[in-house]
Design an enzyme around this catalytic site. Structure first.
Site, short mmCIF file in Angstrom:
data_model
loop_
_atom_site.label_atom_id
_atom_site.label_comp_id
_atom_site.label_asym_id
_atom_site.label_seq_id
_atom_site.Cartn_x
_atom_site.Cartn_y
_atom_site.Cartn_z
N LYS A 144 -2.22 2.92 0.31
CA LYS A 144 -1.71 3.30 -1.01
C LYS A 144 -2.62 2.70 -2.06
O LYS A 144 -3.31 1.71 -1.79
CB LYS A 144 -0.28 2.77 -1.21
CG LYS A 144 0.50 3.53 -2.23
CD LYS A 144 1.04 4.81 -1.65
CE LYS A 144 1.74 5.68 -2.67
NZ LYS A 144 2.51 6.74 -2.04
N ASP A 146 0.68 10.60 -6.37
CA ASP A 146 1.99 9.93 -6.35
C ASP A 146 2.43 9.93 -7.81
O ASP A 146 1.91 10.73 -8.62
CB ASP A 146 1.86 8.51 -5.77
CG ASP A 146 3.22 7.87 -5.44
OD1 ASP A 146 3.77 8.19 -4.37
OD2 ASP A 146 3.74 7.08 -6.25
#
Ligand code: NDP
Ligand code: 2IT
Length: 472
Positions: free
Chosen positions: A153, A193
């Site tokens: 991430k 995201d």
């Protein structure tokens, strides 16, 4: 500096940071408790990361009994330590010519199953603890898909709200200039995201292409349909969450048809969760953004929401100006709206124990997490104790990364699939994820508990690969 992350952290998370650790009430066995304390000590102040780790540890006791080799080879200790963490400066110039500085992150957590894979988040609340919780969750989510993708991430404490298109482009270019050496279709493949959609992916990919002189489509997913993107990727997380919900309801001989639903958020995940709920005959009566929520008893007008949020980038409050019957509540909690199905699709720790109890009192019978870790540990306990259908994010919201992996497949074979074909593949894979969580929960003596099912099934797949690959 650009912003104070604490200011933007949801109230529940701030409370957590102050009276840490509120999720200690569940007993872990001695060995896992000691491991957890080590994680806390080695990663000070990263409360969201601690929370995500503890939640997985709560499922692992019986796994270590059945698989002592995971303990001998220190798989858990290794999984909690990212393979590589990159923190970098992102300097850029705003429209008035002022120099601005943000902090960028990429945490490459685990590549036992494939290249690092996971989204980028641009939000002022981003700091290492958020990126690590998201990266940690991503390892198990990606494992559950059965596809060859590791977990990662990244993001930045950059606030895109109010920025011009030019500012967004310059920020993305600077971010990619710093990060591009660490990416590659066989190394690390980012995606979107919160705060990162097709526009940002375009600027990021454009800069990568310029710096490397390669049209390496497979280096990033969520691309536009004209330049290597996959159909259904935009819709995938929301659709996938509803497919998972459908499976949970089917296991209880029930369906979405006719259910009153609420969906928090009004971003990418929320919008396409609403779309699929409506297609399946659900009646979605409320959604939100970080300022407030709208309640429209007759059912939401999705075309208007898309126009306001996707095209005009406005606030959800504007919905009520177009539909007089709708009520807008500034602040307040969307979870006060009575419903049978609740899909939290905004952000972490947005639904606490009190909200959960209120939902149950109002007749809620199913919750599927479109967002990552949206329900606090207390909220999760309320849902599990009540025995309602509760699908944790790492299983329920895997549709986004699933379709990213399908985008990688298309890029690798220089192919482009149709919408229906891709949606069918997504639905099949989501059914497979549900089956694997369901069966694993039964096998480990916790029937109907998708939290244990998801954690255990995801963990075992990664652990096996790590054992097979030697000391990595
Ligand atoms: P978007 O940026 O498109 O939308 C986010 C939505 O949530 C907005 O309505 C936003 O409101 C609201 N929100 C964000 N942060 C907060 C906050 N701190 N407090 C209250 N509301 C907030 O993001 P996505 O829809 O892509 O992501 C939503 C969630 O889904 C995240 O948890 C993300 O990690 C998760 N997810 C996303 C995937 C994807 O493919 N995009 C895949 C799997 C999970 P506002 O506009 O007011 O900020
Ligand atoms: O949380 C997630 O799964 C995502 N943001 C999507 C990741 C991806 O690589 O598509």
């Amino acid at each position: 500096m650009e912003s104070d992350p604490q200011k933007f952290r949801p109230r529940a998370a701030i409370a957590m940071a102050r009276c840490f650790p509120p999720f200690m009430s569940t007993i872990l066995d001695e060995r896992l408790e000691a491991l957890f304390q080590t994680v806390v000590k080695r990663n000070p102040g990263e409360t969201e990361f601690h929370q995500a780790v503890r939640e997985v540890f709560e499922s692992l006791g019986p796994v270590l009994v059945k698989h002592p080799e995971f303990g001998t080879h220190k798989i858990i200790e290794r999984i909690c330590e990212p393979e590589r963490q990159i923190i970098f400066r992102v300097p850029w110039q705003d429209d008035s010519g002022q120099v601005r500085i943000n902090r960028g992150f990429r945490v490459q957590f685990n590549s036992a199953l494939g290249p690092f894979k996971g989204g980028l988040r641009f939000h002022p609340s981003v700091y290492l603890g958020i990126v690590k919780f998201l990266g940690f969750e991503q390892i198990f989510k990606n494992a559950l898909t059965g596809l060859p993708i590791g977990g990662a991430k990244g993001g930045a404490d950059f606030n895109p709200k109010g920025c011009s298109d030019g500012e967004i482009m310059r920020f993305c270019q600077s971010f990619m200039t710093a990060l591009h050496r660490n990416l590659g279709e066989y190394t690390d493949v980012p995606a979107g995201d919160t705060g990162v959609g097709t526009r940002e992916i375009g600027y990021l990919f454009g800069q990568y292409k310029r710096l490397t002189d390669r049209y390496e489509s497979g280096v990033i997913t969520g691309k536009g349909l004209d330049w290597g993107g996959a159909k259904v990727r935009k819709e995938a997380t929301g659709y996938g969450t509803v497919f998972f919900l459908q499976e949970m309801l089917a296991a209880r001989k029930d369906s979405v048809e006719g259910k009153v639903c609420i969906v928090s958020g009004a971003g990418n995940v929320a919008i396409y969760a609403i779309e699929k709920l409506q297609q399946l005959g659900g009646k979605v009566v409320a959604c939100s953004d970080s300022n407030g929520f709208i309640h429209d008893k007759k059912g939401l007008d999705l075309a208007l929401i898309k126009q306001l949020k996707e095209v005009e980038r406005r606030r959800i409050a504007d919905y009520a100006r177009h539909h007089k019957r709708a009520r807008y509540t500034a602040g307040g909690s969307i979870w006060s709206v009575p419903c049978e199905v609740a899909l939290p699709c905004a952000t972490q720790n947005e639904l606490n124990g009190k909200d959960a109890s209120r939902l149950l009192r109002n007749g809620c019978l199913a919750v599927a997490e479109g967002a990552n870790m949206p329900v606090t540990p207390e909220g999760v306990r309320v849902f599990l104790d009540a025995g309602i259908a509760y699908g944790p994010g790492k299983a329920a919201n895997a549709g986004g990364v699933v379709t990213s992996a399908l985008e990688m497949q298309q890029n690798a074979s220089r192919d482009s699939w149709g919408f229906e074909f891709t949606e069918t593949r997504l639905a099949e894979i989501m059914r497979g994820i549900h089956a694997s969580c369901y069966q694993t929960a039964e096998e480990f003596g916790a029937p109907g508990n998708y939290v244990h099912g998801a954690n255990i099934a995801g963990f075992i797949r990664v652990a096996r690969a790590m054992l097979a690959l030697g000391l990595v």
